[in-house]
Design a protein around this motif. Sequence first.
Motif, PDB file in Angstrom:
ATOM      1  N   CYS A 162       0.883  -1.117   0.068  1.00  0.00           N
ATOM      2  CA  CYS A 162       0.086  -0.046   0.174  1.00  0.00           C
ATOM      3  C   CYS A 162       0.981   1.260  -0.029  1.00  0.00           C
ATOM      4  CB  CYS A 162      -0.901  -0.047   1.260  1.00  0.00           C
ATOM      5  SG  CYS A 162      -2.114   1.267   1.371  1.00  0.00           S
ATOM      6  N   ASP A 163       1.932   1.268   0.801  1.00  0.00           N
ATOM      7  CA  ASP A 163       2.728   2.366   0.654  1.00  0.00           C
ATOM      8  C   ASP A 163       3.380   2.679  -0.612  1.00  0.00           C
ATOM      9  OD1 ASP A 163       3.950   4.426   2.642  1.00  0.00           O
ATOM     10  OD2 ASP A 163       5.949   3.479   2.196  1.00  0.00           O
ATOM     11  N   ASP A 164       3.878   1.642  -1.338  1.00  0.00           N
ATOM     12  CA  ASP A 164       4.475   1.720  -2.508  1.00  0.00           C
ATOM     13  C   ASP A 164       3.499   2.276  -3.366  1.00  0.00           C
ATOM     14  OD1 ASP A 164       7.081   0.812  -1.800  1.00  0.00           O
ATOM     15  OD2 ASP A 164       6.573  -1.062  -2.366  1.00  0.00           O
ATOM     16  N   VAL A 165       2.260   1.933  -3.481  1.00  0.00           N
ATOM     17  CA  VAL A 165       1.267   2.477  -4.386  1.00  0.00           C
ATOM     18  C   VAL A 165       0.943   3.807  -3.942  1.00  0.00           C
ATOM     19  CG1 VAL A 165      -1.158   2.229  -4.995  1.00  0.00           C
ATOM     20  CG2 VAL A 165       0.183   0.094  -5.020  1.00  0.00           C
ATOM     21  N   LEU A 166       0.917   4.168  -2.894  1.00  0.00           N
ATOM     22  CA  LEU A 166       0.491   5.589  -2.417  1.00  0.00           C
ATOM     23  C   LEU A 166       1.626   6.333  -2.801  1.00  0.00           C
ATOM     24  CD1 LEU A 166      -1.253   5.186   0.832  1.00  0.00           C
ATOM     25  CD2 LEU A 166      -2.354   6.155  -1.324  1.00  0.00           C
ATOM     26  N   HIS A 167       2.998   6.007  -2.485  1.00  0.00           N
ATOM     27  CA  HIS A 167       4.118   6.982  -3.109  1.00  0.00           C
ATOM     28  C   HIS A 167       4.332   7.057  -4.558  1.00  0.00           C
ATOM     29  CE1 HIS A 167       7.906   8.834  -2.479  1.00  0.00           C
ATOM     30  NE2 HIS A 167       8.298   7.682  -3.412  1.00  0.00           N
ATOM     31  N   GLU A 168       3.778   6.037  -5.337  1.00  0.00           N
ATOM     32  CA  GLU A 168       3.683   6.242  -6.852  1.00  0.00           C
ATOM     33  C   GLU A 168       2.750   7.443  -7.240  1.00  0.00           C
ATOM     34  OE1 GLU A 168       4.032   3.157  -9.666  1.00  0.00           O
ATOM     35  OE2 GLU A 168       5.152   1.886  -8.174  1.00  0.00           O
ATOM     36  N   LEU A 169       1.606   7.164  -6.621  1.00  0.00           N
ATOM     37  CA  LEU A 169       0.351   8.001  -6.913  1.00  0.00           C
ATOM     38  C   LEU A 169       0.889   9.611  -6.587  1.00  0.00           C
ATOM     39  CD1 LEU A 169      -2.720   5.975  -5.867  1.00  0.00           C
ATOM     40  CD2 LEU A 169      -2.087   6.868  -8.224  1.00  0.00           C
ATOM     41  N   GLN A 170       1.551   9.574  -5.427  1.00  0.00           N
ATOM     42  CA  GLN A 170       2.033  10.949  -4.710  1.00  0.00           C
ATOM     43  C   GLN A 170       2.953  11.525  -5.824  1.00  0.00           C
ATOM     44  OE1 GLN A 170       4.721  10.842  -1.564  1.00  0.00           O
ATOM     45  NE2 GLN A 170       3.737  12.416  -0.548  1.00  0.00           N
ATOM     46  N   LEU A 171       3.712  10.856  -6.445  1.00  0.00           N
ATOM     47  CA  LEU A 171       4.809  11.240  -7.466  1.00  0.00           C
ATOM     48  C   LEU A 171       3.924  11.993  -8.543  1.00  0.00           C
ATOM     49  CD1 LEU A 171       7.793   8.742  -6.895  1.00  0.00           C
ATOM     50  CD2 LEU A 171       7.522  11.224  -6.036  1.00  0.00           C
ATOM     51  N   LEU A 172       3.091  11.116  -9.005  1.00  0.00           N
ATOM     52  CA  LEU A 172       2.338  11.336 -10.182  1.00  0.00           C
ATOM     53  C   LEU A 172       1.185  12.543 -10.139  1.00  0.00           C
ATOM     54  CD1 LEU A 172       1.502  10.368 -13.033  1.00  0.00           C
ATOM     55  CD2 LEU A 172      -0.312   9.034 -12.052  1.00  0.00           C
ATOM     56  N   LEU A 173       0.777  12.749  -8.710  1.00  0.00           N
ATOM     57  CA  LEU A 173      -0.659  13.661  -8.672  1.00  0.00           C
ATOM     58  C   LEU A 173      -0.167  14.890  -7.798  1.00  0.00           C
ATOM     59  CD1 LEU A 173      -3.446  11.082  -8.606  1.00  0.00           C
ATOM     60  CD2 LEU A 173      -2.731  12.379 -10.563  1.00  0.00           C
ATOM     61  N   GLY A 174       0.834  14.538  -6.658  1.00  0.00           N
ATOM     62  CA  GLY A 174       1.262  15.571  -6.008  1.00  0.00           C
ATOM     63  C   GLY A 174       0.664  15.963  -4.876  1.00  0.00           C
ATOM     64  N   PHE A 175       0.020  14.922  -4.326  1.00  0.00           N
ATOM     65  CA  PHE A 175      -0.686  15.032  -2.830  1.00  0.00           C
ATOM     66  C   PHE A 175       0.207  14.794  -1.831  1.00  0.00           C
ATOM     67  CE2 PHE A 175      -1.606  10.790  -4.639  1.00  0.00           C
ATOM     68  CZ  PHE A 175      -1.544  10.239  -3.481  1.00  0.00           C
ATOM     69  N   HIS A 176      -0.235  14.775  -0.522  1.00  0.00           N
ATOM     70  CA  HIS A 176       0.471  14.314   0.655  1.00  0.00           C
ATOM     71  C   HIS A 176      -0.623  13.301   1.073  1.00  0.00           C
ATOM     72  CE1 HIS A 176       2.864  17.942  -0.005  1.00  0.00           C
ATOM     73  NE2 HIS A 176       3.731  17.302   0.365  1.00  0.00           N
ATOM     74  N   TYR A 177       0.242  12.378   2.086  1.00  0.00           N
ATOM     75  CA  TYR A 177      -0.843  11.381   2.886  1.00  0.00           C
ATOM     76  C   TYR A 177      -0.015  11.224   4.186  1.00  0.00           C
ATOM     77  CZ  TYR A 177       2.491   7.829   1.362  1.00  0.00           C
ATOM     78  OH  TYR A 177       3.632   6.794   1.316  1.00  0.00           O
ATOM     79  N   GLN A 178      -0.772  10.873   5.284  1.00  0.00           N
ATOM     80  CA  GLN A 178      -0.368  10.569   6.735  1.00  0.00           C
ATOM     81  C   GLN A 178      -0.791   9.136   7.177  1.00  0.00           C
ATOM     82  OE1 GLN A 178      -1.281  14.026   8.978  1.00  0.00           O
ATOM     83  NE2 GLN A 178       0.970  14.712   8.731  1.00  0.00           N
ATOM     84  N   GLN A 179      -0.207   8.493   7.539  1.00  0.00           N
ATOM     85  CA  GLN A 179      -0.771   7.051   8.149  1.00  0.00           C
ATOM     86  C   GLN A 179      -0.741   6.962   9.426  1.00  0.00           C
ATOM     87  OE1 GLN A 179       0.565   3.770   5.497  1.00  0.00           O
ATOM     88  NE2 GLN A 179      -0.390   2.337   6.813  1.00  0.00           N
ATOM     89  N   ASP A 180      -1.670   6.531   9.958  1.00  0.00           N
ATOM     90  CA  ASP A 180      -1.770   6.092  11.546  1.00  0.00           C
ATOM     91  C   ASP A 180      -2.315   4.720  11.646  1.00  0.00           C
ATOM     92  OD1 ASP A 180      -1.745   6.000  14.193  1.00  0.00           O
ATOM     93  OD2 ASP A 180      -3.048   7.540  14.676  1.00  0.00           O
ATOM     94  N   GLY A 181      -1.521   3.802  11.870  1.00  0.00           N
ATOM     95  CA  GLY A 181      -2.167   2.385  11.949  1.00  0.00           C
ATOM     96  C   GLY A 181      -2.756   2.069  10.463  1.00  0.00           C
TER      97      GLY A 181
END
Length: 325
Positions: free
Chosen positions: A299-318
Amino acid sequence: MEQFDTYLHELIAKKLSGQCNEAESAALQQWLDASPENREEYAILSKLWQDSSSAVGSQRQYNTAAAWEKTNQAIQPPVSRVKSLYTKYAAAAAVLLLLTTGAWWLESRSSLKKHEMAANDGKIKSLELPDKSVVTLRQGARIRYINGYHHNQRIVELEGEAFFEIASDPGHPFLVKTPNQSVIEVLGTSFTVQTGKDSTAVTVASGRVKLGLEGDTTAVILAGGQSGIWGNGQLYTRENNNPNFIAWKTGVLQFNDLSLLEILPQLADFYAKDIRVDEKYRETASQQKATITFRNQSCDDVLHELQLLLGFHYQQDGDTIVITQ
């Protein structure tokens, strides 16, 4: 469950005739410990067995009604209770009395066993049924089946989500029963079933299936590429435009010109995460689109790729992830 009563009575008959093995004795004891009603049923059937055992090997006709009357007199319940018990146990009594006439019946039925498999260790599980059909259980799913036919039907009971690849056998229809009483009758080859307390969703990959209540003339037939949802007595059908309906099985997620707001719910389902979008970012997320494929990635890898593509930020807690600008 009703369709497995014969197996239960077979276990009781084996116990009373001293033919139970260790595993069968344990299964019967588990059933006895489950409720006082089960112990009461066993006591009644045990009495029926004793009443009929003297007839073994003789030439006289076995009188089920007479044996039942002797049992009623022995336990002396109220009249209304007698009628209720008679209705409930008459068929079981007939089974047990028949068993006493010869060990051949037990021998011929010994292959009819109830089985259960659960994918409860966080991994999907695949199972080949006795008819060579293959079932893949999603995490948390559970299936029950017998290694034989019930009234010339192949019946399984499913809780959760699974993918079915059914072996062709027109003479023995394949039925999937669910906790909410809906029934899927297989008319083709491969499909997914997702059960819930109040609804059932079916998506057909190939062939045809029928979805509805058992014996319901309003049941719908779904062909390959279609989905159906049964819930609260209503049936809905639509074309399946989601290529990820079996991503949990294949490990492949595909998105074709979808917005981030459309992508995130599918990621949440696939990874069993709670993914939320900050209210201030929802409008932007609905306009940002991506065409991308992920194969067996975290999940982290997928979100990181989408982050690079679309330019958002995300925070994960559990298991909770918040998407922000």
